[in-house]
Design an enzyme around this catalytic site. Structure first.
Site, mmCIF file in Angstrom:
data_model
loop_
_atom_site.group_PDB
_atom_site.id
_atom_site.type_symbol
_atom_site.label_atom_id
_atom_site.label_comp_id
_atom_site.label_asym_id
_atom_site.label_seq_id
_atom_site.Cartn_x
_atom_site.Cartn_y
_atom_site.Cartn_z
ATOM 1 C CB CYS A 199 0.413 -1.434 -1.600
ATOM 2 S SG CYS A 199 -0.572 -2.036 -0.211
ATOM 3 N NE ARG B 94 0.394 -5.133 -3.254
ATOM 4 C CZ ARG B 94 0.138 -4.788 -4.509
ATOM 5 N NH1 ARG B 94 0.985 -5.149 -5.477
ATOM 6 N NH2 ARG B 94 -0.940 -4.098 -4.813
#
Length: 279
Positions: free
Chosen positions: A237, A242
């Site tokens: 990410c 994430r």
């Protein structure tokens, strides 16, 4: 093979185990403001940056540092850590990945995180526990197979049976923005994505209440971009948090063996000299 029942606990389960000394409940976020305003009873707080990283370097705690964190958090040799956080467990899954990477396996994640707990109108308190220091016991060897470095990523591009999953937003993937709109835009030198990466935004794996979608839905979601149990997967990410959520879905819930988190992510890759970039 799904491992959902081994790695997740429900909000109902957490509510029923409040005060159980066999578990250490930890709220993990990028700051502790939400925790200070109200948290699940008996939960302590870990600050994603201050508690999990080895300043001043851009790296996380080593095994010695993690053992010290667990010790001062009151985690004994038989204590299971239960993690939760805001934003669909965004930073809680990063803490989960870090614990497993560093060889600590007595860890579970509360499905849905703060969002689901609050939607169910469950109790929040402001009292901060002060657990007595404990000895968490020895850690297993570091699991290098859970982490990808820049050279691993470069070797992965175009590799046979290899897939790359960019879990950022479509605007980040396309190069329109460098980071989510509410965050500073200057972390990487160039916008774009790693060649050949498929864009599956991390939040696609979650329901409206923050909990994970069913195994069937998740298998279909990632299978649609070529991620299957037999592929070699690297997720990334912007800063690796994430992508930890996606690593958790693929490795811990669905049981895919070959899944790595590139925690250097776009802030590192997008600043490297001479590497291929697509927009």
């Amino acid at each position: 093979m799904s491992r959902r029942d081994e790695v997740l606990v429900s909000t109902e389960w957490v509510a029923a185990h409040t005060g159980d000394a066999a578990y250490r409940l930890v709220e993990v976020d990028e700051d502790t403001a939400a925790y200070a305003g109200g948290h699940i009873p008996d939960a302590i707080a870990w600050h994603w940056k201050d508690d999990l990283h080895a300043a001043p370097r851009r790296d996380f705690l080593d095994q010695e540092g993690l053992s010290a964190l667990l010790a001062r958090s009151g985690v004994g040799p038989d204590t299971t850590v239960v993690l939760y956080g805001g934003n669909n467990n965004w930073f809680a899954t990063y803490a989960y990945w870090l614990l497993r990477y560093q060889g600590f396996d007595r860890v579970r994640l509360m499905d849905g995180g703060r969002k689901k707990w609050e939607l169910e109108d469950r109790e929040l308190v402001t009292e901060v526990p002060a657990p007595a220091a404990a000895d968490p016991g020895p850690l297993a060897p570091v699991r290098e197979e859970y982490r990808a470095f820049r050279d691993d990523v470069l070797a992965h591009i175009g590799g046979e049976g290899a897939t790359m999953v960019d879990v950022r937003s479509p605007a980040e993937f396309s190069g329109e923005v460098m980071a989510p709109p509410h965050l500073p835009q200057e972390q990487a030198q160039v916008p774009g994505h790693i060649p050949g990466a498929a864009n599956v935004p991390w939040a696609s794996a979650a329901r409206e209440d923050g909990s994970f979608k069913s195994d069937e839905e998740l298998t279909s979601l990632y299978g649609g971009v070529g991620v299957t149990p037999d592929t070699d997967v690297i997720a990334y990410c912007r800063i690796g948090e994430r992508s930890s959520h996606t690593w958790f879905v693929l490795h811990e819930i669905l049981g895919y063996d070959r899944v790595r988190n590139y925690d250097g992510s776009w802030t590192e890759y997008g600043s490297l000299v001479g590497v291929p970039v697509e927009k």
